[in-house]
Design an enzyme around this catalytic site. Structure first.
Site, PDB file in Angstrom:
ATOM      1  N   GLN A 100      92.505  31.700  33.088  1.00 34.04           N
ATOM      2  CA  GLN A 100      92.680  31.421  31.660  1.00 34.04           C
ATOM      3  C   GLN A 100      91.364  30.943  31.060  1.00 34.04           C
ATOM      4  O   GLN A 100      91.277  30.688  29.872  1.00 34.04           O
ATOM      5  CB  GLN A 100      93.731  30.325  31.466  1.00 34.04           C
ATOM      6  CG  GLN A 100      95.101  30.671  32.002  1.00 34.04           C
ATOM      7  CD  GLN A 100      95.964  29.421  32.138  1.00 34.04           C
ATOM      8  OE1 GLN A 100      96.639  29.000  31.208  1.00 34.04           O
ATOM      9  NE2 GLN A 100      95.933  28.806  33.303  1.00 34.04           N
ATOM     10  N   VAL A 102      87.546  30.706  29.682  1.00 36.27           N
ATOM     11  CA  VAL A 102      86.667  31.564  28.885  1.00 36.27           C
ATOM     12  C   VAL A 102      85.206  31.356  29.292  1.00 36.27           C
ATOM     13  O   VAL A 102      84.306  31.873  28.647  1.00 36.27           O
ATOM     14  CB  VAL A 102      86.875  31.303  27.365  1.00 36.27           C
ATOM     15  CG1 VAL A 102      88.277  31.718  26.935  1.00 36.27           C
ATOM     16  CG2 VAL A 102      86.630  29.830  27.008  1.00 36.27           C
ATOM     17  N   ASP A 103      84.996  30.595  30.364  1.00 31.50           N
ATOM     18  CA  ASP A 103      83.622  30.445  30.870  1.00 31.50           C
ATOM     19  C   ASP A 103      83.326  31.595  31.839  1.00 31.50           C
ATOM     20  O   ASP A 103      84.158  32.485  32.032  1.00 31.50           O
ATOM     21  CB  ASP A 103      83.432  29.062  31.531  1.00 31.50           C
ATOM     22  CG  ASP A 103      84.335  28.845  32.745  1.00 31.50           C
ATOM     23  OD1 ASP A 103      84.432  29.754  33.590  1.00 31.50           O
ATOM     24  OD2 ASP A 103      84.935  27.760  32.860  1.00 31.50           O
ATOM     25  N   HIS A 118      92.346  35.047  28.663  1.00 30.62           N
ATOM     26  CA  HIS A 118      92.042  34.482  27.346  1.00 30.62           C
ATOM     27  C   HIS A 118      90.656  34.876  26.844  1.00 30.62           C
ATOM     28  O   HIS A 118      90.117  34.217  25.950  1.00 30.62           O
ATOM     29  CB  HIS A 118      92.197  32.944  27.385  1.00 30.62           C
ATOM     30  CG  HIS A 118      93.622  32.492  27.515  1.00 30.62           C
ATOM     31  ND1 HIS A 118      94.002  31.218  27.909  1.00 30.62           N
ATOM     32  CD2 HIS A 118      94.787  33.156  27.299  1.00 30.62           C
ATOM     33  CE1 HIS A 118      95.325  31.131  27.924  1.00 30.62           C
ATOM     34  NE2 HIS A 118      95.825  32.285  27.566  1.00 30.62           N
ATOM     35  N   GLY A 186      94.236  23.913  38.759  1.00 28.25           N
ATOM     36  CA  GLY A 186      93.610  23.296  37.593  1.00 28.25           C
ATOM     37  C   GLY A 186      94.156  23.762  36.262  1.00 28.25           C
ATOM     38  O   GLY A 186      93.405  23.885  35.308  1.00 28.25           O
ATOM     39  N   THR A 187      95.461  23.993  36.208  1.00 27.06           N
ATOM     40  CA  THR A 187      96.050  24.359  34.913  1.00 27.06           C
ATOM     41  C   THR A 187      97.235  23.450  34.606  1.00 27.06           C
ATOM     42  O   THR A 187      98.003  23.100  35.504  1.00 27.06           O
ATOM     43  CB  THR A 187      96.472  25.841  34.856  1.00 27.06           C
ATOM     44  OG1 THR A 187      97.164  26.073  33.615  1.00 27.06           O
ATOM     45  CG2 THR A 187      97.363  26.248  36.011  1.00 27.06           C
ATOM     46  N   SER A 188      97.362  23.097  33.326  1.00 30.20           N
ATOM     47  CA  SER A 188      98.481  22.241  32.909  1.00 30.20           C
ATOM     48  C   SER A 188      99.773  23.031  32.849  1.00 30.20           C
ATOM     49  O   SER A 188     100.839  22.455  32.662  1.00 30.20           O
ATOM     50  CB  SER A 188      98.184  21.611  31.550  1.00 30.20           C
ATOM     51  OG  SER A 188      98.036  22.623  30.571  1.00 30.20           O
TER      52      SER A 188
HETATM   53  P1  OAD Z   1      94.386  22.150  30.306  1.00 31.45           P
HETATM   54  O1  OAD Z   1      93.276  21.375  29.699  1.00 31.45           O
HETATM   55  O2  OAD Z   1      95.679  22.264  29.582  1.00 31.45           O
HETATM   56  O3  OAD Z   1      94.754  21.543  31.721  1.00 31.45           O
HETATM   57  C1  OAD Z   1      93.782  21.249  32.674  1.00 31.45           C
HETATM   58  C2  OAD Z   1      94.493  20.890  33.966  1.00 31.45           C
HETATM   59  O4  OAD Z   1      93.501  20.703  34.948  1.00 31.45           O
HETATM   60  C3  OAD Z   1      95.307  19.601  33.893  1.00 31.45           C
HETATM   61  O5  OAD Z   1      96.601  19.831  34.478  1.00 31.45           O
HETATM   62  C4  OAD Z   1      94.513  18.620  34.760  1.00 31.45           C
HETATM   63  O6  OAD Z   1      95.336  17.708  35.468  1.00 31.45           O
HETATM   64  C5  OAD Z   1      93.839  19.583  35.719  1.00 31.45           C
HETATM   65  N1  OAD Z   1      92.578  19.086  36.300  1.00 31.45           N
HETATM   66  C6  OAD Z   1      91.653  18.256  35.755  1.00 31.45           C
HETATM   67  N2  OAD Z   1      90.633  18.066  36.600  1.00 31.45           N
HETATM   68  C7  OAD Z   1      90.899  18.821  37.699  1.00 31.45           C
HETATM   69  C8  OAD Z   1      90.229  19.059  38.932  1.00 31.45           C
HETATM   70  N3  OAD Z   1      89.052  18.499  39.213  1.00 31.45           N
HETATM   71  N4  OAD Z   1      90.805  19.895  39.838  1.00 31.45           N
HETATM   72  C9  OAD Z   1      92.001  20.476  39.581  1.00 31.45           C
HETATM   73  N5  OAD Z   1      92.676  20.280  38.440  1.00 31.45           N
HETATM   74  C10 OAD Z   1      92.146  19.464  37.517  1.00 31.45           C
HETATM   75  O7  OAD Z   1      93.787  23.585  30.651  1.00 31.45           O
HETATM   76  P2  OAD Z   1      94.523  24.971  30.894  1.00 31.45           P
HETATM   77  O8  OAD Z   1      95.757  24.792  31.693  1.00 31.45           O
HETATM   78  O9  OAD Z   1      93.494  25.920  31.364  1.00 31.45           O
HETATM   79  O10 OAD Z   1      93.908  28.608  25.874  1.00 31.45           O
HETATM   80  O11 OAD Z   1      94.920  25.348  29.436  1.00 31.45           O
HETATM   81  C11 OAD Z   1      95.513  26.585  29.247  1.00 31.45           C
HETATM   82  C12 OAD Z   1      95.021  27.177  27.983  1.00 31.45           C
HETATM   83  O12 OAD Z   1      95.243  26.250  26.928  1.00 31.45           O
HETATM   84  C13 OAD Z   1      93.532  27.434  27.911  1.00 31.45           C
HETATM   85  O13 OAD Z   1      93.176  28.657  28.495  1.00 31.45           O
HETATM   86  C14 OAD Z   1      93.308  27.445  26.452  1.00 31.45           C
HETATM   87  C15 OAD Z   1      94.090  26.220  26.091  1.00 31.45           C
HETATM   88  O14 OAD Z   1      94.478  26.127  24.833  1.00 31.45           O
HETATM   89  C16 OAD Z   1      93.178  29.397  25.084  1.00 31.45           C
HETATM   90  O15 OAD Z   1      91.986  29.260  24.916  1.00 31.45           O
HETATM   91  C17 OAD Z   1      94.005  30.465  24.450  1.00 31.45           C
END
Ligand code: OAD
Length: 240
Positions: A100, A102-103, A118, A186-188
């Site tokens: 997901q 964009v980097d 994305h 690493g995704t929420s």
């Molecule tokens: P989020 O910012 O929602 O979630 C990041 C997740 O990474 C959280 O569950 C953290 O607990 C976890 N996390 C943080 N540090 C970590 C680490 N060192 N190792 C493993 N996990 C870690 O990001 P995404 O789930 O990517 O959409 O968000 C999904 C989408 O929402 C993104 O792609 C973006 C955003 O809006 C678009 O740009 C369309």
């Protein structure tokens, strides 16, 4: 921390999917989406800037935010999590990486063909006719005009309220249906439809493994490895 049965399953598996979110890049220094923005953009929420409505209202502001993000992204390097995923892929020829993010840190770590659900901040397209537009210097303060239709240039990323790129989505769905193991890293797991990918795999019988220091909605369907991806993944790799 890593169950022996998981190591065995990974050794035996052919079709493994890696599904990554912003947390995989956190240890490279990129803030996740739900972290506060820093510096210049501290008072802006991504949910207010990453929308077609925001761009229609104030294209220069949205463009400048992405130019700032491009400068931040261009300055960071892959971390041990990106490198471990690339190493896993090299060992598992039928593996698929769906991100997901964009980097471009997966690419820089050597992942051959990440599927970007994305888009990428390092690509541009015309906001009016959709034609691909070239990268421009990251300090250009106003969006260039499209040579085809005169529309404004925008980053080729998926904004809130927009659909996913169809080819990428279909490829990811098909791979999810075939996967034996999905590592969700690493995704929420809150942004749909992307977050459906591990759910589809689970419904089709895959084992879902989650790498995240925090609780997410995937906790109930996954084997959970709590911890930062940059620690957990190299550890897992070293056991194969
Ligand atoms: P989020 O910012 O929602 O979630 C990041 C997740 O990474 C959280 O569950 C953290 O607990 C976890 N996390 C943080 N540090 C970590 C680490 N060192 N190792 C493993 N996990 C870690 O990001 P995404 O789930 O990517 O959409 O968000 C999904 C989408 O929402 C993104 O792609 C973006 C955003 O809006 C678009 O740009 C369309």
């Amino acid at each position: 921390m890593v169950p022996a049965a998981l190591v065995e399953a990974l050794r035996a598996a052919k079709r493994v999917m890696f599904f990554t979110g912003a947390g995989v890049s956190a240890e490279s220094g990129l803030p996740t989406f739900r972290d506060a923005q820093t510096g210049l953009w501290a008072n802006y929420k991504p949910q207010d800037l990453a929308t077609p409505e925001a761009f229609a209202r104030d294209p220069e502001m949205v463009w400048r935010w992405y130019q700032w993000r491009r400068r931040v992204h261009a300055d960071v390097a892959p971390n041990p999590a990106h490198h471990a995923i690339a190493a896993f892929e090299a060992r598992l020829p039928e593996s698929v990486l769906v991100t997901q993010n964009v980097d471009r840190l997966h690419e820089l770590a050597g992942s051959p063909a990440p599927i970007h659900l994305h888009g990428s901040v390092f690509r541009n397209k015309c906001a009016s006719c959709g034609v691909a537009m070239p990268e421009v210097p990251h300090d250009l303060e106003t969006p260039p005009r499209c040579e085809v239709c005169g529309g404004l240039c925008r980053p080729d990323v998926v904004w809130f309220g927009e659909g996913l790129p169809q080819d990428e989505w279909k490829t990811a769905l098909a791979a999810a249906e075939r996967a034996e193991i999905v590592l969700s890293i690493g995704t929420s797991a809150t942004v749909h439809p992307a977050a459906r990918i591990p759910l589809v795999a689970r419904e089709a019988g895959a084992l879902v493994v989650q790498v995240n220091p925090e609780v997410t909605p995937f906790d109930r369907i996954a084997l959970n490895l709590r911890g930062p991806a940059g620690v957990v993944l190299p550890d897992l790799l070293s056991r194969l």
